[in-house]
Design an enzyme around this catalytic site. Structure first.
Site, PDB file in Angstrom:
ATOM      1  N   ASP A  13      19.136  38.443  61.519  1.00  0.00           N
ATOM      2  CA  ASP A  13      19.016  39.364  62.654  1.00  0.00           C
ATOM      3  C   ASP A  13      20.239  40.261  62.832  1.00  0.00           C
ATOM      4  O   ASP A  13      20.588  40.653  63.947  1.00  0.00           O
ATOM      5  CB  ASP A  13      18.749  38.592  63.959  1.00  0.00           C
ATOM      6  CG  ASP A  13      17.538  37.704  63.838  1.00  0.00           C
ATOM      7  OD1 ASP A  13      16.597  38.079  63.112  1.00  0.00           O
ATOM      8  OD2 ASP A  13      17.517  36.628  64.467  1.00  0.00           O
ATOM      9  N   GLY A  40      11.830  38.889  60.877  1.00  0.00           N
ATOM     10  CA  GLY A  40      11.388  39.861  61.880  1.00  0.00           C
ATOM     11  C   GLY A  40      12.384  40.996  61.848  1.00  0.00           C
ATOM     12  O   GLY A  40      13.530  40.816  62.250  1.00  0.00           O
ATOM     13  N   HIS A  41      11.978  42.118  61.305  1.00  0.00           N
ATOM     14  CA  HIS A  41      12.893  43.254  61.134  1.00  0.00           C
ATOM     15  C   HIS A  41      12.436  44.397  62.038  1.00  0.00           C
ATOM     16  O   HIS A  41      11.316  44.891  61.903  1.00  0.00           O
ATOM     17  CB  HIS A  41      12.924  43.704  59.667  1.00  0.00           C
ATOM     18  CG  HIS A  41      13.495  42.662  58.754  1.00  0.00           C
ATOM     19  ND1 HIS A  41      13.645  42.850  57.406  1.00  0.00           N
ATOM     20  CD2 HIS A  41      13.980  41.422  59.009  1.00  0.00           C
ATOM     21  CE1 HIS A  41      14.193  41.768  56.868  1.00  0.00           C
ATOM     22  NE2 HIS A  41      14.391  40.879  57.827  1.00  0.00           N
ATOM     23  N   GLN A 208      16.550  37.115  56.405  1.00  0.00           N
ATOM     24  CA  GLN A 208      17.522  36.105  56.832  1.00  0.00           C
ATOM     25  C   GLN A 208      18.962  36.565  56.533  1.00  0.00           C
ATOM     26  O   GLN A 208      19.182  37.735  56.287  1.00  0.00           O
ATOM     27  CB  GLN A 208      17.250  34.740  56.173  1.00  0.00           C
ATOM     28  CG  GLN A 208      15.966  34.077  56.647  1.00  0.00           C
ATOM     29  CD  GLN A 208      14.738  34.576  55.905  1.00  0.00           C
ATOM     30  OE1 GLN A 208      14.711  34.636  54.688  1.00  0.00           O
ATOM     31  NE2 GLN A 208      13.711  34.941  56.640  1.00  0.00           N
TER      32      GLN A 208
END
Ligand code: GDP
Ligand code: IMO
Ligand code: MG
Length: 404
Positions: A13, A40-41, A208
């Site tokens: 993140d 989750g980008h 990640q």
């Protein structure tokens, strides 16, 4: 322009999605090489927010999109994701036939294993990532290319039914997955080599972060694939010479989702403030992210491991709202100080951070030009980490980026 590999230097993140979208215009294709829908980008354009899980974050720049063999592919999540994107995105997508699939069984197993771990649960995203990679290592995974042959005759399908997986449900999942990937499966490695031969270049997108790497991260509190730049060629099936330059991404503080040691973690009014200003909630699970100060010991390790010479630093705007800025320069353990992250890995939960507070970033305002406080931070990081800061991000929106 040669190939470039964007890698996260912390626990994920770091702002990889925003950076990949920003840089994608300069490349012919964007390729994901690790992880799966645990990623989750986030890309923000104007008021619109897009969260990418499997589709490479270059999708909104109209680039060719590649999903490499090292990715754990959940066809159902992919379908949901494509549904929210313009049709032309699907036309740009190529999935390597060697991608192992994440089945509903893997997702169930992820949840069961987490429950069995009790207090030592990893805090996974419950996306079935660990079981899917375990099935690959056991040589029992279905692969994307298997969907294009008669499913029930394949060895993995027979094995799943012996494990007690409902054959009807499994067959329905296979059918649906087949519909999703039909027309998209090919050989990503060869495509990358062809693009290179034609004079084109590729942007590789990690998911990640380095400290979540299966081998070199804070094991066992890690993910189940490799997150570092060395995995680019192995995953994609290209020669190491094509893996490109690494570009490390870091936040100017630290966050972590899930369990595991986090030496610079803080739980006070400052962490609450950073979490709310920085909107530090997981893009995949919505969980509040754990927040802490910058950790230069961990960052130096990540930089060395990836051979990073250039970094992008995100979230500078968040520190404008915070009175203090702290950086951990060493760990204290059993009366002595060390800057060696690797040797601290075995007792990371016991180390005490040694901080310095060289300046404050409070009140810094960002236009096209870097404010004085940000210049100080850039100089400080360049000296402390021995790298060049080539990009600054000071807001979630695409345009809130400064190239240095
Ligand atoms: P990724 O997994 O590395 O792509 O990062 P995520 O998208 O999961 O998390 C980064 C979060 O910070 C997202 O909500 C981004 O929109 C946001 N973000 C990225 N860069 C900045 C920045 O410079 N400032 C602020 N305030 N938000 C940012
Ligand atoms: P992006 O690409 C942050 C964390 C989970 C958990 C551990 C294992 O958005 O940076 P897994 O589901 O992979 O088995 O979970 O890894 N994790 C991430 N944390 N960002 C991510 O991806 C993550 N993907 C997995 O929270 O601690
Ligand atoms: Mg993320």
């Amino acid at each position: 322009m040669g190939n470039l590999a964007v890698v996260g230097l912390q626990w994920g993140d770091e702002g990889k999605g925003k950076l990949v979208d920003y840089l994608a215009g300069q490349f012919d294709a964007v390729a994901r090489f690790n992880g799966g829908s645990n990623a989750g980008h986030t890309v923000v354009i104007g008021e619109k927010k897009h969260t990418f899980h499997l589709v490479p974050s270059g999708a909104l720049k109209g680039k060719e999109l590649l999903i490499g063999a090292g990715v754990a592919l959940d066809p159902i999540i992919l379908q949901e994701e494509l549904f929210l994107l313009p049709d032309r995105v699907r036309e740009k997508l190529l999935i390597d036939g060697r991608c192992s699939l994440v089945s509903p069984f893997d997702k169930e197993l992820d949840i069961v294993l987490e429950k069995m771990r009790g207090d030592s649960a990893i805090g996974t995203t419950r996306r079935g990532i660990g079981p899917a990679y375990a099935m690959r290592a056991l040589r029992l995974a279905l692969r994307a290319s298997d969907l294009l042959v008669e499913p029930n005759s394949s060895a993995p399908s027979q094995f799943y039914s012996q494990l007690g997986v409902d054959p009807k449900g499994f067959a329905a999942w296979v059918e649906e997955s087949k519909r999703v990937v039909t027309g998209l499966v090919g050989d990503v490695g060869s495509r990358i080599v062809d693009i290179g031969r034609a004079g084109g270049s590729i942007l590789f997108e990690a998911s990640q972060g380095t400290l979540l790497d299966l081998l070199h991260g804070t094991y066992p509190f890690v993910t189940s694939s490799h997150t570092i730049v060395s995995y680019v060629p192995a995953s994609l099936g290209i020669p190491p010479s094509e893996a490109g330059e690494p570009l490390g991404v870091m936040k100017c503080y630290t966050t972590r989702v899930g369990s595991g040691p986090f030496p610079t973690e803080i739980q006070d009014l400052t962490s609450d403030k950073i979490r709310s200003v920085g909107n530090e909630y997981g893009a995949t699970t919505g969980r509040p992210r754990r927040v802490g100060w910058l950790d230069l010991v961990a960052l130096r390790y990540a930089i060395t491991l990836n051979g990073v010479k250039n970094i992008a630093v995100s979230k500078l705007d968040v520190l404008s709202e915070v009175k203090e800025f702290r950086a951990c320069i060493a760990y204290r353990h059993m009366g002595s100080e060390t800057r060696d992250f690797q040797r601290s890995l075995g007792h990371l939960h016991e180390v005490e951070p040694v901080y310095e507070s060289p300046f404050s970033m409070q009140g810094a305002k960002y236009d096209e030009e870097l404010p004085a406080q940000a210049k100080k931070l850039v100089e400080y990081l360049e000296v402390a980490l021995g790298v060049r800061v080539s990009l600054i991000s000071h807001g979630e929106e695409r345009s809130r980026t400064i190239e240095l």
